[in-house]
Write an enzyme that holds these catalytic residues in place. Sequence first.
Site, PDB file in Angstrom:
ATOM      1  N   ARG A 108       0.849  -1.192   0.000  1.00 19.84           N
ATOM      2  CA  ARG A 108       0.000   0.000   0.000  1.00 19.84           C
ATOM      3  C   ARG A 108       0.887   1.245   0.000  1.00 19.84           C
ATOM      4  NH1 ARG A 108      -2.502  -0.003   6.179  1.00 19.84           N
ATOM      5  NH2 ARG A 108      -0.514   0.106   7.245  1.00 19.84           N
ATOM      6  N   GLU A 147      -2.654   7.801   7.499  1.00 16.90           N
ATOM      7  CA  GLU A 147      -1.283   7.755   8.031  1.00 16.90           C
ATOM      8  C   GLU A 147      -0.283   8.234   6.976  1.00 16.90           C
ATOM      9  OE1 GLU A 147      -0.581   3.851   9.686  1.00 16.90           O
ATOM     10  OE2 GLU A 147      -1.564   4.425  11.549  1.00 16.90           O
ATOM     11  N   GLU A 304      -7.014   5.036  15.901  1.00 15.29           N
ATOM     12  CA  GLU A 304      -6.840   3.589  15.750  1.00 15.29           C
ATOM     13  C   GLU A 304      -6.063   3.046  16.930  1.00 15.29           C
ATOM     14  OE1 GLU A 304      -4.813   2.243  12.231  1.00 15.29           O
ATOM     15  OE2 GLU A 304      -5.840   3.669  10.948  1.00 15.29           O
ATOM     16  N   TRP A 312       2.000  -6.947  12.373  1.00 15.08           N
ATOM     17  CA  TRP A 312       3.162  -6.411  11.664  1.00 15.08           C
ATOM     18  C   TRP A 312       4.423  -6.335  12.534  1.00 15.08           C
ATOM     19  CZ3 TRP A 312       3.972  -2.080  14.557  1.00 15.08           C
ATOM     20  CH2 TRP A 312       2.865  -1.473  15.149  1.00 15.08           C
ATOM     21  N   GLU A 352      -3.740  -8.187   6.162  1.00 16.91           N
ATOM     22  CA  GLU A 352      -3.956  -8.053   7.602  1.00 16.91           C
ATOM     23  C   GLU A 352      -4.936  -9.095   8.161  1.00 16.91           C
ATOM     24  OE1 GLU A 352      -2.554  -3.791   8.773  1.00 16.91           O
ATOM     25  OE2 GLU A 352      -4.410  -3.588   7.639  1.00 16.91           O
ATOM     26  N   LYS A 353      -4.941 -10.269   7.518  1.00 18.86           N
ATOM     27  CA  LYS A 353      -5.927 -11.281   7.941  1.00 18.86           C
ATOM     28  C   LYS A 353      -5.627 -11.864   9.320  1.00 18.86           C
ATOM     29  CE  LYS A 353      -3.875 -15.087   5.250  1.00 18.86           C
ATOM     30  NZ  LYS A 353      -2.731 -14.338   4.716  1.00 18.86           N
ATOM     31  N   HIS A 355      -4.717  -9.835  11.820  1.00 19.94           N
ATOM     32  CA  HIS A 355      -4.842  -8.697  12.749  1.00 19.94           C
ATOM     33  C   HIS A 355      -6.156  -8.810  13.508  1.00 19.94           C
ATOM     34  CE1 HIS A 355      -4.900  -4.532  14.151  1.00 19.94           C
ATOM     35  NE2 HIS A 355      -3.675  -4.361  13.670  1.00 19.94           N
TER      36      HIS A 355
HETATM   37  C1  GAL Z   1      -2.321   1.297  10.774  1.00 21.26           C
HETATM   38  C2  GAL Z   1      -3.143   1.531   9.529  1.00 21.26           C
HETATM   39  C3  GAL Z   1      -4.316   0.597   9.417  1.00 21.26           C
HETATM   40  C4  GAL Z   1      -3.899  -0.810   9.758  1.00 21.26           C
HETATM   41  C5  GAL Z   1      -3.299  -0.823  11.141  1.00 21.26           C
HETATM   42  C6  GAL Z   1      -2.901  -2.202  11.596  1.00 21.26           C
HETATM   43  O1  GAL Z   1      -1.002   1.666  10.562  1.00 21.26           O
HETATM   44  O2  GAL Z   1      -3.594   2.868   9.454  1.00 21.26           O
HETATM   45  O3  GAL Z   1      -4.825   0.663   8.098  1.00 21.26           O
HETATM   46  O4  GAL Z   1      -2.958  -1.251   8.830  1.00 21.26           O
HETATM   47  O5  GAL Z   1      -2.160  -0.018  11.160  1.00 21.26           O
HETATM   48  O6  GAL Z   1      -2.285  -2.206  12.865  1.00 21.26           O
END
Ligand code: GAL
Length: 457
Positions: A108, A147, A304, A312, A352-353, A355
């Site tokens: 992305r 972000e 968030e 990650w 992100e499956k 997450h």
């Molecule tokens: C942020 C992002 C989200 C998602 C999230 C996962 O950095 O804005 O889209 O990826 O992390 O932790």
Amino acid sequence: MLGSGIVLGCDYNPEQWSADVWQEDVRLMRQAGVDLVAINIFGWSYLEPRPGEYDFAGLDRVVELLHEHDIKINLGTGTSSPPPWLTTLHPEILPTAADGTTRYPGGRQAWCPSSPIFRRRALALVEQVARRYGEHPAVVLWHVSNELGCHNAHCYDEETAEAFRRWLRKRYGTVDALNDGWGTSFWSQRYGDWSEVGLPRQALSARNPGQQLDFHRFSSDELLDYYRDEVEVLRRHSTVPITTNFMVTAHIRNLDYWTWAPEMDVVANDHYLDHRLAAPTAELAFAADLTRGLAGGQPWILMEQSVGAVSWQPHNLAKAPGEMTRNSLTHVARGADAVCFFQWRASAQGAEKFHSALIPHAGTDTEAWREVLTLSATLDRLDEVAGTTVEADVAVLFSWQSWWSCDGESRPSHSVRYLDQVHRAYQALRDLGVTADVLAPPRTWTGTGWSSCPACT
Ligand code: GAL
């Protein structure tokens, strides 16, 4: 700020699901007391499937569904990641790394902040979105991109080099002043003409620290300029407040948010516990206090955080029972009037499956979901806290520019890192139970003199 009380919210990526799931989603959002939903964060390829061909049918339905259920919308401009047709048509927008290699699509944010083509295409999308939803009664906040600079803050292509030179000319006026500022008399680096000045690309030895520091400043300014361009389009069609989600965190340091914060209608931050640190929750407290500093002491939005594990970090730890609630309340205690999460429903596919999400893969008969309901009820009981401010008698000073500068390539010891030092001072106060503000240094060095910092007055 966004209504009465402490707001509970989340990112919602309905593009991943069929319309019958959307019905179930809004029903459960109501059950969980979700007040604010961020949509269209990564909507571009969905809204503009082919160049100049817009399709709003899906987003229209989601907007109406949320509205019918009395859920407010934090509307993304959708420009965070270019669709495949754009990077195929214009590969020149792709980021170039410091070693001259290209960063390809497939992840992305694969765009270079100084790319005029990217900006033109992105602003065309913003125009469409703003015109269509700018006066919709459910839209209470604009969420510009996502972000900004998370992955693409530093780009090393020729278009960026041109933009860097323009920025340097404004800053220094003459090549001689730049030579003086950067100390180019050392190592035979003296420039005779602007055209010789380049980006701090990968080199054989330590690079010029003045050039590197200015490149950091320039890159932050360049993305802020991009933000302003999106804002300018939004303001033509809407009076709704505008923001973007900051990353006040220990592992990303690319933007000088002291210069950004005054341009936000409301300051918003994303925060994820970082288990690579010795004391992740102490860092959370510091980041929350710093976000309050950026907001000038006023309430801010936690845009968030995660319900449980992220996906990650090298080891993605699940949260212990109650940990998500405690972290949420830490943010509230340090000035947040909104507690939002990434994301509503755990993805079945995509990067992100693994997450966590408000609705976990296992569904609603889970401890994770029950804790979400408990958090919601707890936040409701705290509604009178909304709009209040935090009092602190002590302040810790923090500066991104100092961070860039202190952690340069050549320095006394790589074991001494700027952020560790700030964290230590902050930790000493925290151990004593002293609440601290985190503020910008009162004045910053411009290279030619001291100027006052707008964010700290
Ligand atoms: C942020 C992002 C989200 C998602 C999230 C996962 O950095 O804005 O889209 O990826 O992390 O932790």
